[in-house]
Motif scaffolding. Structure first.
Motif, PDB file in Angstrom:
ATOM      1  N   ASP A 290      25.844  25.999  20.996  1.00  0.00           N
ATOM      2  CA  ASP A 290      25.312  26.317  22.324  1.00  0.00           C
ATOM      3  C   ASP A 290      26.383  26.780  23.290  1.00  0.00           C
ATOM      4  OD1 ASP A 290      22.659  25.604  21.658  1.00  0.00           O
ATOM      5  OD2 ASP A 290      23.128  23.493  21.951  1.00  0.00           O
ATOM      6  N   ILE A 291      27.654  26.464  23.027  1.00  0.00           N
ATOM      7  CA  ILE A 291      28.705  26.901  23.937  1.00  0.00           C
ATOM      8  C   ILE A 291      29.577  28.002  23.341  1.00  0.00           C
ATOM      9  CG2 ILE A 291      28.766  24.679  25.115  1.00  0.00           C
ATOM     10  CD1 ILE A 291      31.353  24.052  23.641  1.00  0.00           C
ATOM     11  N   ASN A 292      29.247  28.441  22.121  1.00  0.00           N
ATOM     12  CA  ASN A 292      29.970  29.573  21.543  1.00  0.00           C
ATOM     13  C   ASN A 292      29.721  30.837  22.364  1.00  0.00           C
ATOM     14  OD1 ASN A 292      31.166  28.245  19.399  1.00  0.00           O
ATOM     15  ND2 ASN A 292      29.543  28.742  17.938  1.00  0.00           N
ATOM     16  N   GLY A 293      30.705  31.701  22.409  1.00  0.00           N
ATOM     17  CA  GLY A 293      30.517  32.980  23.086  1.00  0.00           C
ATOM     18  C   GLY A 293      31.515  33.212  24.199  1.00  0.00           C
ATOM     19  N   SER A 294      31.164  34.158  25.084  1.00  0.00           N
ATOM     20  CA  SER A 294      32.053  34.588  26.159  1.00  0.00           C
ATOM     21  C   SER A 294      31.665  33.938  27.478  1.00  0.00           C
ATOM     22  CB  SER A 294      31.991  36.121  26.295  1.00  0.00           C
ATOM     23  OG  SER A 294      32.378  36.757  25.086  1.00  0.00           O
ATOM     24  N   TRP A 295      32.665  33.479  28.213  1.00  0.00           N
ATOM     25  CA  TRP A 295      32.475  32.846  29.512  1.00  0.00           C
ATOM     26  C   TRP A 295      33.337  33.545  30.555  1.00  0.00           C
ATOM     27  CZ3 TRP A 295      29.514  28.167  30.082  1.00  0.00           C
ATOM     28  CH2 TRP A 295      28.997  27.669  28.881  1.00  0.00           C
ATOM     29  N   ASN A 296      32.802  33.675  31.761  1.00  0.00           N
ATOM     30  CA  ASN A 296      33.536  34.280  32.863  1.00  0.00           C
ATOM     31  C   ASN A 296      33.840  33.257  33.946  1.00  0.00           C
ATOM     32  OD1 ASN A 296      33.632  36.836  31.823  1.00  0.00           O
ATOM     33  ND2 ASN A 296      31.997  37.677  33.106  1.00  0.00           N
ATOM     34  N   VAL A 297      34.970  33.405  34.617  1.00  0.00           N
ATOM     35  CA  VAL A 297      35.242  32.601  35.808  1.00  0.00           C
ATOM     36  C   VAL A 297      34.240  33.005  36.890  1.00  0.00           C
ATOM     37  CG1 VAL A 297      36.869  32.167  37.686  1.00  0.00           C
ATOM     38  CG2 VAL A 297      37.691  32.318  35.327  1.00  0.00           C
ATOM     39  N   ASP A 298      33.534  32.022  37.418  1.00  0.00           N
ATOM     40  CA  ASP A 298      32.567  32.272  38.488  1.00  0.00           C
ATOM     41  C   ASP A 298      33.307  32.197  39.828  1.00  0.00           C
ATOM     42  OD1 ASP A 298      30.535  32.430  40.291  1.00  0.00           O
ATOM     43  OD2 ASP A 298      29.440  30.666  39.589  1.00  0.00           O
ATOM     44  N   ALA A 299      33.542  33.368  40.426  1.00  0.00           N
ATOM     45  CA  ALA A 299      34.236  33.426  41.710  1.00  0.00           C
ATOM     46  C   ALA A 299      33.295  33.809  42.842  1.00  0.00           C
ATOM     47  CB  ALA A 299      35.394  34.424  41.641  1.00  0.00           C
ATOM     48  N   GLU A 300      32.004  33.867  42.543  1.00  0.00           N
ATOM     49  CA  GLU A 300      31.034  34.317  43.539  1.00  0.00           C
ATOM     50  C   GLU A 300      30.341  33.158  44.245  1.00  0.00           C
ATOM     51  OE1 GLU A 300      30.823  37.482  44.292  1.00  0.00           O
ATOM     52  OE2 GLU A 300      32.311  37.924  42.738  1.00  0.00           O
TER      53      GLU A 300
ATOM     54  N   HIS B 224      61.371  23.926  42.762  1.00  0.00           N
ATOM     55  CA  HIS B 224      60.284  23.972  41.788  1.00  0.00           C
ATOM     56  C   HIS B 224      59.007  23.511  42.488  1.00  0.00           C
ATOM     57  CE1 HIS B 224      61.976  19.887  41.687  1.00  0.00           C
ATOM     58  NE2 HIS B 224      60.720  19.485  41.533  1.00  0.00           N
ATOM     59  N   GLY B 225      57.893  23.804  41.871  1.00  0.00           N
ATOM     60  CA  GLY B 225      56.607  23.415  42.434  1.00  0.00           C
ATOM     61  C   GLY B 225      55.568  23.306  41.346  1.00  0.00           C
ATOM     62  N   VAL B 226      54.353  23.047  41.763  1.00  0.00           N
ATOM     63  CA  VAL B 226      53.251  22.875  40.814  1.00  0.00           C
ATOM     64  C   VAL B 226      52.230  23.983  41.015  1.00  0.00           C
ATOM     65  CG1 VAL B 226      51.316  21.395  40.128  1.00  0.00           C
ATOM     66  CG2 VAL B 226      53.535  20.382  40.692  1.00  0.00           C
ATOM     67  N   MET B 227      51.902  24.676  39.939  1.00  0.00           N
ATOM     68  CA  MET B 227      50.793  25.611  39.948  1.00  0.00           C
ATOM     69  C   MET B 227      49.548  24.846  39.525  1.00  0.00           C
ATOM     70  SD  MET B 227      49.843  28.749  37.456  1.00  0.00           S
ATOM     71  CE  MET B 227      49.109  27.549  36.345  1.00  0.00           C
ATOM     72  N   GLU B 228      48.464  24.987  40.274  1.00  0.00           N
ATOM     73  CA  GLU B 228      47.243  24.245  39.963  1.00  0.00           C
ATOM     74  C   GLU B 228      46.025  25.150  40.111  1.00  0.00           C
ATOM     75  OE1 GLU B 228      46.839  21.001  42.691  1.00  0.00           O
ATOM     76  OE2 GLU B 228      46.702  22.298  44.450  1.00  0.00           O
ATOM     77  N   PHE B 229      44.922  24.730  39.504  1.00  0.00           N
ATOM     78  CA  PHE B 229      43.716  25.550  39.595  1.00  0.00           C
ATOM     79  C   PHE B 229      42.479  24.710  39.325  1.00  0.00           C
ATOM     80  CE2 PHE B 229      45.449  25.899  35.299  1.00  0.00           C
ATOM     81  CZ  PHE B 229      44.371  25.490  34.527  1.00  0.00           C
ATOM     82  N   GLN B 230      41.363  25.205  39.838  1.00  0.00           N
ATOM     83  CA  GLN B 230      40.023  24.719  39.491  1.00  0.00           C
ATOM     84  C   GLN B 230      39.213  25.940  39.127  1.00  0.00           C
ATOM     85  OE1 GLN B 230      37.670  21.783  41.901  1.00  0.00           O
ATOM     86  NE2 GLN B 230      36.224  23.499  42.187  1.00  0.00           N
ATOM     87  N   LEU B 231      38.667  25.957  37.927  1.00  0.00           N
ATOM     88  CA  LEU B 231      37.898  27.110  37.449  1.00  0.00           C
ATOM     89  C   LEU B 231      36.522  26.653  36.984  1.00  0.00           C
ATOM     90  CD1 LEU B 231      40.677  28.865  35.314  1.00  0.00           C
ATOM     91  CD2 LEU B 231      40.049  29.339  37.696  1.00  0.00           C
ATOM     92  N   LEU B 232      35.500  27.348  37.417  1.00  0.00           N
ATOM     93  CA  LEU B 232      34.127  27.108  36.969  1.00  0.00           C
ATOM     94  C   LEU B 232      33.710  28.304  36.127  1.00  0.00           C
ATOM     95  CD1 LEU B 232      32.538  25.767  40.281  1.00  0.00           C
ATOM     96  CD2 LEU B 232      33.756  24.498  38.496  1.00  0.00           C
ATOM     97  N   PHE B 233      33.488  28.070  34.831  1.00  0.00           N
ATOM     98  CA  PHE B 233      33.132  29.137  33.902  1.00  0.00           C
ATOM     99  C   PHE B 233      31.623  29.187  33.700  1.00  0.00           C
ATOM    100  CE2 PHE B 233      37.570  28.538  32.751  1.00  0.00           C
ATOM    101  CZ  PHE B 233      38.001  29.828  32.449  1.00  0.00           C
ATOM    102  N   ARG B 234      31.101  30.418  33.652  1.00  0.00           N
ATOM    103  CA  ARG B 234      29.679  30.655  33.337  1.00  0.00           C
ATOM    104  C   ARG B 234      29.582  31.649  32.185  1.00  0.00           C
ATOM    105  NH1 ARG B 234      25.481  29.358  36.524  1.00  0.00           N
ATOM    106  NH2 ARG B 234      25.824  28.518  38.630  1.00  0.00           N
TER     107      ARG B 234
END
Length: 294
Positions: free
Chosen positions: A110-120, A282-292
């Motif tokens: 069910d989760i196989n396939g292509s996912w995009n970052v949802d930036a909208e 030095h610093g920290v690179m961080e992110f939150q990504l929601l994939f659809r």
């Protein structure tokens, strides 16, 4: 009033005004740093995104037993004191009252396939981002204030992820550095110049090794992975390993992660600003990504 006394009163008033302005400045600066990314926040945002995208098509079911404690790791800034919940997608017209985790079993197929970052969907501000975003954290020492963590973020993130069988085979992420925001516009320009955003406006990450997805990934519980890849900033590419946490939330995969970077590795010089007495190299690179799904 005698001239001397008038002068003394004027000086006292000016000192009070300056002190009040300084106190306000300290409050404004120290109160503006957002918390570190956390999976608990990302999961909550993913639930909101689904409700906004498909009103009436989801129902929230409280987790029970061990799943409640596994759904998101404890600790980490930004965690909410809330009962752990996850979302079960219910087709329109079905009996929502009958929905339960066991009624809607998700398999790896069910989760196989292509996912995009949802930036909208979701919203973005430096203090409160509820969608996808990426940025940095750097520790500084400010004049008359002391230790402070400078944070810069942008919601202009794009990317894709490919899942095949039980493996994440590809991840490609791009971040627009020209839209990075901090707590001060003057800092924004200094940061963008330091990152070489005018010549290299995009930072990028590319996964270099496949990631095995545990069975927990399809059951709606959190997983932790080390993601090796190439990070490109200021036109320079270096290998990194990003520690990430991910969780399937209905039709969204929520992912958070961070990695410490040394600025010199990317030919980045820490910006010099009068109020900043010193800053870490030095610093920290961080992110939150929601994939659809694509």
């Amino acid at each position: 009033m005698r001239p001397r006394r008038r002068t003394v009163v004027t000086v006292v008033v000016l000192l009070v005004i300056v002190a009040a302005a300084a106190a306000f400045g300290v409050w404004r600066v120290l109160g503006s740093s957002p918390e570190e990314v956390s999976l608990a926040e990302a999961v909550a945002d993913a639930e909101l995104v689904q409700e906004d995208a498909a009103p009436g098509a989801t129902t929230t079911v409280a987790a029970t037993g061990d799943e409640s404690s596994d759904a998101a790791p404890e600790g980490g800034a930004g965690d909410h004191d809330r009962d752990q919940e996850y979302v079960v997608v219910v087709p329109e017209g079905s009996d929502a009252d009958a929905a339960s985790p066991s009624d809607d079993v998700v398999t790896i197929d069910d989760i196989n396939g292509s996912w995009n970052v949802d930036a909208e969907t979701g919203s973005f501000t430096l203090e409160d981002a509820t969608g996808s975003f990426a940025g940095f954290r750097v520790d500084e020492e400010l004049a008359s204030i002391g230790a402070f963590t400078a944070v810069g973020r942008t919601g202009d993130v794009s990317g894709t992820m490919e899942i095949v069988s039980e493996h994440v085979t590809s991840v490609e992420i791009e971040v627009d550095l020209t839209t990075l925001q901090t707590d001060d516009r003057r800092r924004d320009g200094a940061v963008q110049r330091a990152l070489g955003a005018s010549r290299h406006p995009t930072a990028a990450f590319s996964l270099t090794e496949e990631l095995h997805i545990e069975d927990a990934a399809v059951s709606g519980t959190a997983i932790m992975l080390s993601a090796p890849g190439d990070l490109t900033v200021n036109g320079i590419t270096r290998p990194v390993v990003i520690e990430i946490e991910a969780q399937l939330v209905g039709s969204v995969i929520a992912v958070v992660g961070s990695v410490e970077v040394t600025f010199a590795d990317f030919d980045v010089t820490v910006p010099q600003v009068p109020v900043v007495l010193s800053a870490e190299d030095h610093g920290v690179m961080e992110f939150q990504l929601l994939f659809r799904r694509r």
